[in-house]
Scaffold this active site. Sequence first.
Site, mmCIF file in Angstrom:
data_model
loop_
_atom_site.group_PDB
_atom_site.id
_atom_site.type_symbol
_atom_site.label_atom_id
_atom_site.label_comp_id
_atom_site.label_asym_id
_atom_site.label_seq_id
_atom_site.Cartn_x
_atom_site.Cartn_y
_atom_site.Cartn_z
ATOM 1 N NE ARG A 26 -2.232 -1.254 3.605
ATOM 2 C CZ ARG A 26 -1.727 -0.419 4.500
ATOM 3 N NH1 ARG A 26 -1.892 0.887 4.367
ATOM 4 N NH2 ARG A 26 -1.081 -0.857 5.558
ATOM 5 C CE1 TYR A 79 2.393 -7.213 -4.292
ATOM 6 C CE2 TYR A 79 1.348 -6.476 -2.264
ATOM 7 C CZ TYR A 79 2.161 -7.377 -2.940
ATOM 8 O OH TYR A 79 2.715 -8.447 -2.278
ATOM 9 C CE LYS A 81 -6.345 -4.022 4.625
ATOM 10 N NZ LYS A 81 -6.109 -4.377 5.986
ATOM 11 C CG HIS A 138 -7.180 -3.303 10.045
ATOM 12 N ND1 HIS A 138 -5.914 -2.782 10.159
ATOM 13 C CD2 HIS A 138 -7.078 -4.311 9.163
ATOM 14 C CE1 HIS A 138 -5.077 -3.463 9.381
ATOM 15 N NE2 HIS A 138 -5.763 -4.406 8.774
ATOM 16 C CB SER A 186 -0.619 -3.543 8.041
ATOM 17 O OG SER A 186 -1.809 -2.860 7.697
ATOM 18 C CB CYS A 237 0.793 -6.107 14.153
ATOM 19 S SG CYS A 237 1.926 -4.759 13.808
ATOM 20 C CG ASP A 295 -7.174 -7.527 6.888
ATOM 21 O OD1 ASP A 295 -6.218 -7.335 7.661
ATOM 22 O OD2 ASP A 295 -7.434 -6.761 5.937
ATOM 23 N NE ARG A 315 0.351 -8.426 2.553
ATOM 24 C CZ ARG A 315 -0.216 -8.101 3.694
ATOM 25 N NH1 ARG A 315 -1.276 -8.748 4.127
ATOM 26 N NH2 ARG A 315 0.279 -7.116 4.433
#
Length: 595
Positions: A71, A212, A221, A241, A263, A265, A288, A379
């Site tokens: 991002r 991406y 998001k 989130h 993100s 974590c 997520d 990912r």
Amino acid sequence: MPHTKHAKLSAWVDEVAALCKPDQVHWCDGSENEYSRLTEEMIASGSATRLNPAKRPNSVHFRSHPSDVARVEDRTYIASLTRDAAGPTNNWVDPVELKKTMRGLYDGCMRGRTMYVIPFSMGPIGSPISKIGIEITDSPYVVTNMHIMTRVGKKVLAALGKDGEFIPCLHSVGAPLQPGEKDVAWPCAPIEKKYISHFPEENLIWSYGSGYGGNALLGKKCLALRIASAMAKREGWMAEHMLILRLTSPEGRRFHIAAAFPSACGKTNLAMLQPTIPGWKVECIGDDIAWMKIGPDGRLRAINPEAGFFGVAPGTSFRSNPMAMESIRRNSIFTNCVLTDEGDIWWEGMDDPCNHGIDWKGKEWTPAGGQKGAHPNARFTAPARQCPIICPDWEDPAGVPIDIFIFGGRRSAVVPLVTQSFNWDHGVYLGATAASEATAAALDVKHALRRDPFAMLPFCGYHMGDYWAHWFEMGDKLGDKAPKIFYVNWFRKSPEGKWLWPGFGDNARVLKWMCERVAGKAAAQESPIGMLPSKDALDLKGLKIGDAEVTELLRVDKAAWKAELADIEQFMSQFGDRVPARMRAQLEQMRHRLS
Ligand code: GTP
Ligand code: SPV
Ligand code: MN
């Protein structure tokens, strides 16, 4: 036959086609056939590599352009009508100006390409909490990823009918082709031409220049957090989130937990954890994002709006996250990993070492070269239904009732393993003051430590102060049915830089303490920052951990917390009079407890 009877949708698709000027328009039906055909085309064109079917059936690997790997928060905009509505933590541009700039970029941007129209549902089709989006994109990679991450196709158009509400999401990689020009493996635009734009009052998303992840898979998001958070504020619900899991105790009592970590974590890992304590069971509902509404019984009900996992690859292994490894055995998409000589994928932290392969940049690679083979934000995209511990109720349109909220972040020092808030307001304060050390999930975040309230700093579609006020209001509405709130830190390190807490499956020990607190069974002691587990209240049976480590993990260093308080105050000051009085009261109470 027209693809839809929805006049507004047809008109929007025609308008975008006239602007972007693609060679052709394809309406996605969400079928397996469509997925296979697009995948074959991408393999034939050289943008994807089919993995060895004996190793990983029906799976492919992509390498992105080295400039397009995560991002881009500096290029992400909340273009609300006024700057004030977006608040100081969002990039704001006047929407009229931004649209003018972006229309210029969109003009002819799909030349030489196919424009795909993707009807998708965030959440089970027909759930009162779900929303429908339409993504228009010129990236077949986005189409196949959206097939996995959302519910795509004809059923969505049927649910939309003639005049249902949808969220328009426009995406282009921003790389038109001249007649006869050969395409590159990963088309995208240079950083200064990338725009990830949101128009919250119009429920509108315009993304340009990146292919991406969260920049391009617009259901995630952009829709499910930035646009949805603004809708949720207006309509009295929550878009967060957060992962969602069900934890069942040995006695069979169910606890539903929603946890917000920034993100990279640990959400995906916690969502699928394999408890190391006997008799406790975890089932995954989402990894997520959580959408939550107050149900008829007055409790907060959560759904996972997504249908797949877009998970961090490095560090994922059978040791750390076996359920993720099982989820990606087949029918998966990989991006920016190492391609092994056997035709499989590999990344740093996988169980077995890899001695030779092609790295994420497409170069021959061996570990001896000293470079990482996979990009740190490599990912996997995998269907949620492939997770062996997916909860049987994960698609229940009514959602699951949340008992516990957890906040946290990556902190090598200061923050203890776990704290319980004194009450709802204090819990909201804990969420608002969450902080984390930087990760690779965003290209341009380089701070050593940043405050990331509710893990929503990059994802809140409106003024952060108003978002905090919304949390207080939701607490008032929920009353005594409100979830209990905890704060965790799995990432505490020793002075030598070793993890003090084993993490992963052993995190169940901390969840167990939370459940026992909710059930009124476990002991806690008061500290200036919240309730901590009493010595012996944490179940550490079978764990090789020293007494000194446990003491350190639960230690509250007053001096360090005073410094923390000063930092929090400084952080809050940017929100001026939009900081709710109840938040200021929490700050003062903490100052008092520390004095
Ligand atoms: P996003 O998908 O970016 O939102 O990330 P996420 O919050 O889902 O994070 P994820 O679970 O993918 O974890 C990110 C990294 O943290 C991985 O490399 C994990 O191996 C690591 N990690 C997760 N949980 C733990 C833990 O309990 N302890 C330690 N030491 N590392 C962890
Ligand atoms: C995150 O960064 O929080 C992610 C990955 O989940 S992305 O979809 O790229 O935003
Ligand atoms: Mn995330």
